[in-house]
Design an enzyme around this catalytic site. Structure first.
Site: not given
Ligand code: ATP
Ligand code: LTN
Length: 327
Positions: A197, A194, A111
């Protein structure tokens, strides 16, 4: 009963990755465990975010939690910022994790790599400290997370060993639980990245209309060749779709590949789109009904009150252990 704790940060619209890696698993924790599931809104401030969006995303996550089948009588559902003990424990624990450790965190490196030092907030750097506070306040045994967050839970474990080594058995040693399938759903536009969001490219959003979801899957990047096989190196696009299908049907991606032996890419994608829509449509309808009812407000207030009681006990214990006067 084992305590389970997890959270999602309201940084953007929830994706299929969040659903398969996190949300979908949450209700299964309700049997035989004591789950605490929260909205990590303080963590959402670690990168710039519009206040209106932060509020909207927080409400959405609460409603998605309820739509996933979490029962607020069994699961304590709350906002991180409503329980001030998170910030208070964070202020203490930040002295027990070190710059060198925090610098090595993959999430921080990812990040911050495109940012100038002048623009990197302290909160982004110290993200794992607050996360450790979240986990440790509730004496959590198990922390369900996607693969990307495992490193933070490991760091929290290091912190516990260090802290307890110095002050005695004060903090409970937690353990991460990463799902076998669905731990890392990749972008449909770039299967090396990955699905995330806060950097939405090739994301399926849980709020997307079903025709949009279908279209996104049908136009997902695929690979050379024409056979549907699971090979994340040679066929990352197809393998990602197999992972998605497998996570929904509770099978490994290899097992999913067996289902699609002899299929062409187009037919395979249509079957994946059908499965995803079949899964997400009723879920989205439940979410809409819950949001409309406004019931999440009381649920979050009750949850915070319940959480605070437990969090406060742990905070006091830690304050005393390190030598702060608790009068
Ligand atoms: P950001 O993009 O803001 O970093 P994120 O989409 O990675 O966020 P988080 O809020 O960090 O989402 O994660 C919420 C949950 O969803 C965590 O348990 C994380 O491991 C899971 N998660 C997030 N993205 C994925 C993905 N692509 N595949 C599987 N699990 C995910
Ligand atoms: N960092 C996590 C969200 C999160 C969390 C936690 C998860 C904040 N605090 C404590 C488990 C336990 C994420 O990005 N998903």
């Amino acid at each position: 009963m084992p305590r389970i704790l997890s959270g999602i940060k309201p940084t953007g619209q929830l994706t299929l990755g969040n659903y398969l890696g996190a949300l979908r698993r949450f209700p299964s924790f309700q049997e035989g465990n004591e789950p605490f599931i929260f909205i990590a809104d303080l963590h959402a401030l670690t990168l710039p975010i519009d206040p209106k969006l932060l509020r909207e995303n927080s409400i959405d996550i609460a409603c998605f939690y309820l739509a996933s089948g979490l029962d607020p009588k069994v699961t304590t559902i709350f906002l991180q910022s409503s329980v001030s003990e998170h910030a208070e424990l964070n202020a203490i624990l930040q002295n027990y994790l070190y710059m060198g450790e925090l610098k090595r965190m993959t999430q921080f490196k990812d990040k911050s790599s495109k940012m100038k030092d002048e623009a990197i907030g302290m909160g982004l750097f110290a993200y794992p400290v607050l996360m450790a506070a979240d986990i440790l306040l509730y004496n959590s045994d198990i922390v369900p997370v996607g693969e990307d967050q495992n490193q933070h839970v490991e760091l929290c474990r290091d912190l516990v060993r260090r802290f307890n080594g110095r002050y005695g058995e004060i903090l409970k040693l937690p353990k991460a639980s990463v799902p076998e399938t669905g731990a890392r759903i990749m972008s449909l536009a770039d299967p090396h990245k990955k699905m995330s969001k806060s950097d939405p490219k090739g994301d399926i959003f849980l709020k997307d209309p079903m025709n949009v979801t279908r279209k996104k899957i049908m136009s997902a990047i695929t690979d050379c060749g024409s056979e549907v096989t699971y090979d994340p190196v040679e066929k990352p696009g197809i393998s990602n779709l197999l992972t998605i299908y497998g996570a929904i049907c509770e099978m490994t991606p290899q097992e999913a590949a067996n289902v699609f032996k002899g299929y062409r890419y187009g037919e395979f994608k249509k079957a994946v789109a059908d499965k995803v829509v079949e899964e997400l449509e009723p879920f989205q309808n439940r979410y809409l009904a819950i949001k409309e009812s406004g019931e999440y407000k009381d649920i979050l207030r009750d949850g915070a009150a319940r959480a605070k009681k437990i969090a406060h006990k742990t905070l006091t214990k830690v304050q005393k252990a390190v030598g702060l006067l608790v009068l």
